[in-house]
Design an enzyme around this catalytic site. Structure first.
Site, PDB file in Angstrom:
ATOM      1  CG  ASP A   1      -2.147   0.800   1.090  1.00 36.92           C
ATOM      2  OD1 ASP A   1      -2.055   1.919   0.562  1.00 36.92           O
ATOM      3  OD2 ASP A   1      -3.223   0.324   1.510  1.00 36.92           O
TER       4      ASP A   1
ATOM      5  CG  HIS B   1      -2.698   8.239  -1.185  1.00 36.17           C
ATOM      6  ND1 HIS B   1      -3.938   7.765  -1.550  1.00 36.17           N
ATOM      7  CD2 HIS B   1      -2.435   7.695   0.035  1.00 36.17           C
ATOM      8  CE1 HIS B   1      -4.391   6.955  -0.613  1.00 36.17           C
ATOM      9  NE2 HIS B   1      -3.515   6.894   0.373  1.00 36.17           N
TER      10      HIS B   1
ATOM     11  CG  ASP C   1      -2.907   0.773  -2.640  1.00 35.41           C
ATOM     12  OD1 ASP C   1      -1.695   1.077  -2.578  1.00 35.41           O
ATOM     13  OD2 ASP C   1      -3.683   0.925  -1.675  1.00 35.41           O
ATOM     14  CG  HIS C   2      -2.456   4.638  -3.426  1.00 37.69           C
ATOM     15  ND1 HIS C   2      -1.567   5.121  -2.496  1.00 37.69           N
ATOM     16  CD2 HIS C   2      -3.428   4.004  -2.727  1.00 37.69           C
ATOM     17  CE1 HIS C   2      -1.979   4.803  -1.283  1.00 37.69           C
ATOM     18  NE2 HIS C   2      -3.106   4.108  -1.397  1.00 37.69           N
TER      19      HIS C   2
ATOM     20  CB  THR D   1      -6.823   2.115  -0.105  1.00 34.49           C
ATOM     21  OG1 THR D   1      -5.780   2.866   0.516  1.00 34.49           O
ATOM     22  CG2 THR D   1      -6.660   0.641   0.239  1.00 34.49           C
TER      23      THR D   1
ATOM     24  CE  LYS E   1      -4.727   0.934   4.622  1.00 28.27           C
ATOM     25  NZ  LYS E   1      -4.592   2.030   3.630  1.00 28.27           N
ATOM     26  CG  ASP E   2     -12.176  -3.169   6.027  1.00 29.25           C
ATOM     27  OD1 ASP E   2     -11.650  -2.330   5.261  1.00 29.25           O
ATOM     28  OD2 ASP E   2     -12.978  -2.848   6.930  1.00 29.25           O
ATOM     29  NE  ARG E   3      -9.148   1.585   2.436  1.00 32.40           N
ATOM     30  CZ  ARG E   3      -9.039   2.002   3.685  1.00 32.40           C
ATOM     31  NH1 ARG E   3      -9.891   1.543   4.604  1.00 32.40           N
ATOM     32  NH2 ARG E   3      -8.112   2.866   4.044  1.00 32.40           N
TER      33      ARG E   3
ATOM     34  CG  ASN F   1     -10.388   5.022   0.051  1.00 37.55           C
ATOM     35  OD1 ASN F   1     -10.095   4.130  -0.757  1.00 37.55           O
ATOM     36  ND2 ASN F   1      -9.479   5.635   0.778  1.00 37.55           N
TER      37      ASN F   1
END
Length: 547
Positions: free
Chosen positions: A38, A488, A340-341, A80, A167-169, A101
């Site tokens: 991440d 970000h 992811d970024h 994310t 993270k859950d996501r 998000n």
């Protein structure tokens, strides 16, 4: 699209770890391993590449494979959720439906600590109108396309898919709709979907989670690695001071920015590999792991201090431990690592380092404040704009705006945002609907192209507001323990560019500097395992992994 190597997944059991490979020949893996770091920009990869220890056999091992140093999360909403949604679907956020998000749903007001909110989290199943928005039920329902794991299981139901994340996501969007096990960190230990707690392997539910609780409840006193010493310089940001690798108190949210976060993620992933016998049966399996500590370091301390240096060296150790454990299973596996970024360092450090344009966001840019100014100008008493507490590109018109005033409100908002010194460009919903999807190389996309790649008419805002480069979207912190200081989410290169690395045992590594996209990962892996996917179902393309 007829992908190359049309080999049935169920035939891969005949290939053993010890099967010799010609240097240029791709493997026939029993296990696909996808690693996501991440907020791991291409800039960070370039900066720390020479500091990764070859003897650790972690990041240096992967950097010796097929390296695409100029990968891209092509879209404008570099957060994310959108970023994770692209990696194993092969589709951009416009198609995955994961545009941010969170997004606003005007028809679904709920209550959040006594206030009405319209916000919906990217991996929640929203409650009823008027319900408590804080009681989120984590769900994959919002993801509108299948993941690679979903496709593998549709082809061969005996394939197993596991996703583990800080993270859950992250875990939900990598694992997809039909994963056998989806795990994410909480301060009580790794959790999964409501009602599926019985799927958590016993070793994780007991040993790993006990370790998480114990570590979270203790004060962390980090050691400054000698290679990071030159970066230790205090920087004042409001009431906070960063840049010296300070201790973290017990039960602090900043625990997530310590090496323990990623280390326990590896523990959970390896326990899942063992419990589900990943890669050790006739089918090809998939393991997706998302490391989150890097992102929390970036947010709490910025990307260019000793905190980031220390977490990068710890990440090297965590990746090395994961890969070394997989080596011992004698399973034939392929690894891909990406992000992811990217991220932006704090303006307080950027300005004296030749970035005079670096600045913090002005409060009047936030939708609530902009909406209040527009309401005053037009003589409206209703709420005009919806938006989260943090600035995101999407700006939504409030349902409280009278129908006969909506055009005037949109025109006024566009005019005001366009004139703001921190705003680069504003696009309306109609402009984005009318725009064609980008077709040029991703590094040549216009801002309209980038916004289009993020735009989904069912979820995106009435306006997309893109800020100028090097604007940090957080105000100076008020709470030193919880508030972020670096951000970000922009449409600019420092947030869009990410590395993409492929590795397998015996690979003939090379570097391809051409710009590619994270949506190219899923079709490349599908090709590698002979999984045929109908034409037009991927936004990405197959990357060449041999010389």
């Amino acid at each position: 699209m007829q992908l190359p190597r049309p080999v049935a997944i169920t035939l891969f059991g005949m290939f053993a770890w010890t099967t010799p490979l010609h240097a240029a020949e791709p493997p026939h893996p029993k296990l696909i391993v996808t690693l996501v770091v991440d907020q791991y920009s291409a800039d960070l990869f370039s900066e720390y590449r020479s500091l990764y220890e070859p003897k650790v056999q972690g990041m240096a091992r992967l950097a010796g494979g097929v390296v695409f140093p100029r990968g891209h999360q092509g879209h404008a909403a570099t957060e994310t959720c959108p970023g994770h949604s692209t990696i194993l679907t092969g589709d951009r956020p416009a198609r995955t439906g994961i545009v941010a998000n969170e997004w606003q749903v005007a028809t679904l007001p709920r209550m959040d600590n006594g206030r009405e909110t319209f916000a919906v989290y990217c991996v929640e199943k929203p409650g009823d109108k008027g319900s408590d928005a804080r009681k989120k039920v984590i769900s994959v329902d919002a993801l509108q396309v299948p993941t690679l794991g979903d496709r593998m299981k549709a082809h061969d139901p005996s394939s197993r898919v596991v996703a583990v994340g800080g993270k859950d996501r992250a875990a939900v969007l990598l694992g997809g709709h039909n994963a056998d096990l989806t795990l994410w960190w909480t301060d009580k230990g790794f959790a999964t979907y409501e009602g599926k707690e019985a799927t958590i392997p016993r070793e994780i539910a007991e040993r790993v989670n006990a370790g998480v609780r114990s570590s979270y409840g203790q004060r962390t006193v980090p050691k400054l690695p000698p290679r990071c010493a030159a970066m230790s310089q205090p920087v004042k940001v409001g009431p906070a001071s960063v840049g010296t690798l300070a201790p973290t108190d017990a039960n602090s949210k900043r625990w997530r920015a310590t090496p323990a976060m990623d280390s326990f993620t590896v523990d959970a992933a390896l326990a899942a590999v063992k419990a589900l016998s990943l890669g050790q049966r006739d089918s090809t399996d998939l393991l997706a792991v998302s490391f989150s500590a890097n992102d929390y370091v970036g947010h709490y301390f910025g990307t260019e201090g000793p905190e980031m240096c220390a977490i990068q060296l710890a990440l090297d150790q965590s990746v090395g431990r994961l890969l070394s454990a997989l080596d011992k299973t004698r399973v034939s596996y392929v690894v891909v690592l990406t992000a992811d970024h990217g991220g932006l360092d704090i303006p307080e450090r950027n300005r004296p380092r030749s970035l005079p344009a670096a600045q913090r966001i002005s409060p009047d840019v936030f939708p609530g404040n902009m909406g209040a100014a527009v309401a005053k100008e037009l003589g409206l008493e209703s709420t005009v704009l919806l938006g989260g507490e943090e600035f995101a590109n999407d700006v939504f018109l409030s349902p409280a705006v009278p129908a006969d005033k909506r055009v005037a409100v949109i025109e006024t908002v566009v005019r005001r945002y366009s004139a703001h010194p921190q705003v680069e460009q504003v696009f309306t919903r109609n402009e984005l609907i009318a725009a064609s999807p980008p077709t040029t190389p991703v590094d040549e996309w216009t801002l309209l192209d980038r916004a289009k790649a993020s735009f989904n008419p069912l979820r995106s805002g009435d306006l997309v507001v893109l800020l100028k480069p090097h604007v940090t979207t957080y105000l100076p912190p008020r709470n030193v323990d919880t508030d972020y200081i670096a951000s970000h989410g922009s449409a600019w290169g420092y947030d869009r560019r990410v590395p993409i690395l492929f590795w397998w045992q015996g690979i003939a590594g090379f570097e391809q500097p051409a710009a590619v996209e994270t949506v190219d990962i899923a079709p490349t892996l599908a090709s590698l395992i002979g999984l045929q996917v109908p034409a037009g179902e991927f936004d990405g393309r197959v990357l060449q992994l041999v010389r």
